[in-house]
Design a protein around this motif. Structure first.
Motif, short mmCIF file in Angstrom:
data_model
loop_
_atom_site.label_atom_id
_atom_site.label_comp_id
_atom_site.label_asym_id
_atom_site.label_seq_id
_atom_site.Cartn_x
_atom_site.Cartn_y
_atom_site.Cartn_z
N GLU A 173 0.83 -1.22 0.00
CA GLU A 173 0.00 0.00 0.00
C GLU A 173 0.86 1.26 0.00
O GLU A 173 0.60 2.20 -0.76
CB GLU A 173 -0.92 0.00 1.22
CG GLU A 173 -1.91 1.14 1.22
CD GLU A 173 -2.94 1.02 2.34
OE1 GLU A 173 -3.90 1.81 2.33
OE2 GLU A 173 -2.78 0.14 3.22
N PHE A 174 1.88 1.30 0.86
CA PHE A 174 2.77 2.45 0.93
C PHE A 174 4.21 1.97 0.70
O PHE A 174 4.77 1.28 1.57
CB PHE A 174 2.65 3.16 2.28
CG PHE A 174 1.26 3.66 2.58
CD1 PHE A 174 0.72 4.69 1.84
CD2 PHE A 174 0.51 3.09 3.59
CE1 PHE A 174 -0.57 5.15 2.10
CE2 PHE A 174 -0.77 3.54 3.86
CZ PHE A 174 -1.32 4.57 3.12
N ASN A 177 7.92 2.29 3.17
CA ASN A 177 7.39 2.93 4.38
C ASN A 177 8.17 2.47 5.61
O ASN A 177 7.62 1.88 6.54
CB ASN A 177 5.90 2.60 4.52
CG ASN A 177 5.21 3.46 5.56
OD1 ASN A 177 5.48 4.64 5.67
ND2 ASN A 177 4.33 2.85 6.34
N LYS A 201 3.08 12.41 7.78
CA LYS A 201 2.47 11.64 6.70
C LYS A 201 1.02 11.23 6.98
O LYS A 201 0.33 10.73 6.09
CB LYS A 201 3.29 10.37 6.44
CG LYS A 201 4.77 10.61 6.14
CD LYS A 201 4.97 11.30 4.81
CE LYS A 201 6.46 11.40 4.50
NZ LYS A 201 6.70 12.06 3.19
N ARG A 203 0.08 8.75 8.70
CA ARG A 203 -0.02 7.29 8.69
C ARG A 203 1.17 6.73 9.47
O ARG A 203 2.18 7.41 9.68
CB ARG A 203 -0.01 6.73 7.27
CG ARG A 203 1.29 6.91 6.51
CD ARG A 203 1.27 6.14 5.20
NE ARG A 203 2.54 6.21 4.49
CZ ARG A 203 2.83 7.10 3.57
NH1 ARG A 203 1.96 8.04 3.24
NH2 ARG A 203 4.01 7.08 2.97
#
Length: 233
Positions: A173-174, A177, A201, A203
């Motif tokens: 998804e990211f 990260n 961010k 998140r």
């Protein structure tokens, strides 16, 4: 040595530590040294440290009775001030606390083998490594769930035989990260990196990878998630 003398000894030690840390002139007050410090541990205990500064002023600047300070700190106050000073002076590092063999995989490894290891060893994520053992991505449970959802056929079946780690990478998804830190990073600095990432961010940062000098090309010594640090902080 009575409590006020013990308290002032810790105060003076910390004051000198802060003076060296921020390279302060002699006229800079203790309170300003605390407020201007970039030390993550000092910032964590800032309110307590400022309160201790107020207590110090009460001890030093008020007249004494029978040669004894009017403000005599409680035992626990002296202990707490000394505890914080010791944490500031020698904070716990991420190594050896979080040192362990990290489960990693290459892009051409089959995921059924990795999934078995994750279950057996209770890992929720693993780094993807290139031929030089350098990290190129991170696969976690969320990535696996997203991949599984995309692979369900009309009969509700999922085939994992012959599927490699490389097939999972598009479902991250990211991307990238994660961050790298050195083995000498304090647990407080590590925790701040997670919080700063959330603020910047909006998140969570997946993990902090630990290497000797915090370089991506170095051997992995361990990894940390925010849930690992929370009980210690």
């Amino acid at each position: 040595m009575n409590n006020s003398e013990k308290f002032l000894e810790t105060y003076n030690n910390l004051d000198q530590y802060l003076k060296k840390e921020i390279r302060a002139d002699d006229y800079v007050s203790y309170a300003n040294k605390v407020k201007n410090s970039k030390n993550t541990v000092v910032n964590k205990f800032k309110d307590e440290l400022l309160s201790f500064g107020t207590l110090r002023n009460a001890i030093v600047h008020n007249p004494k009775i029978d040669n004894k300070a009017i403000a005599e700190p409680h035992d626990r106050t002296v202990e707490r001030f000394n505890e914080i000073y010791e944490i500031i002076n020698n904070p716990k590092k991420v190594i050896p606390t979080f040192q362990f063999d990290v489960l990693g995989a290459n892009k051409d490894d089959y995921i059924n083998d990795i999934l078995k290891q994750m279950k057996q060893k209770s890992f929720s994520q693993f780094p993807v490594l290139d031929s030089n053992e350098a990290i190129i991505e991170l696969i976690n449970n969320n990535t696996i769930s997203r991949w599984l959802a995309s692979e369900i056929d009309e009969n509700g079946m999922i085939i994992v035989d012959g599927v490699t780690v490389e097939n999972l990478i598009p479902e991250i998804e990211f991307k990238r990260n994660y961050k790298f830190i050195s083995r000498d990073t304090s647990i407080y600095k590590a925790y701040d990196l997670f919080l700063n990432h959330i603020n910047e961010k909006e998140r969570n940062l997946d993990v902090l990878f630990i290497t000797h000098n915090g370089k991506e090309t170095e051997k992995l010594l361990g990894l940390i998630t925010i849930s690992d640090l929370a009980p210690l902080i």
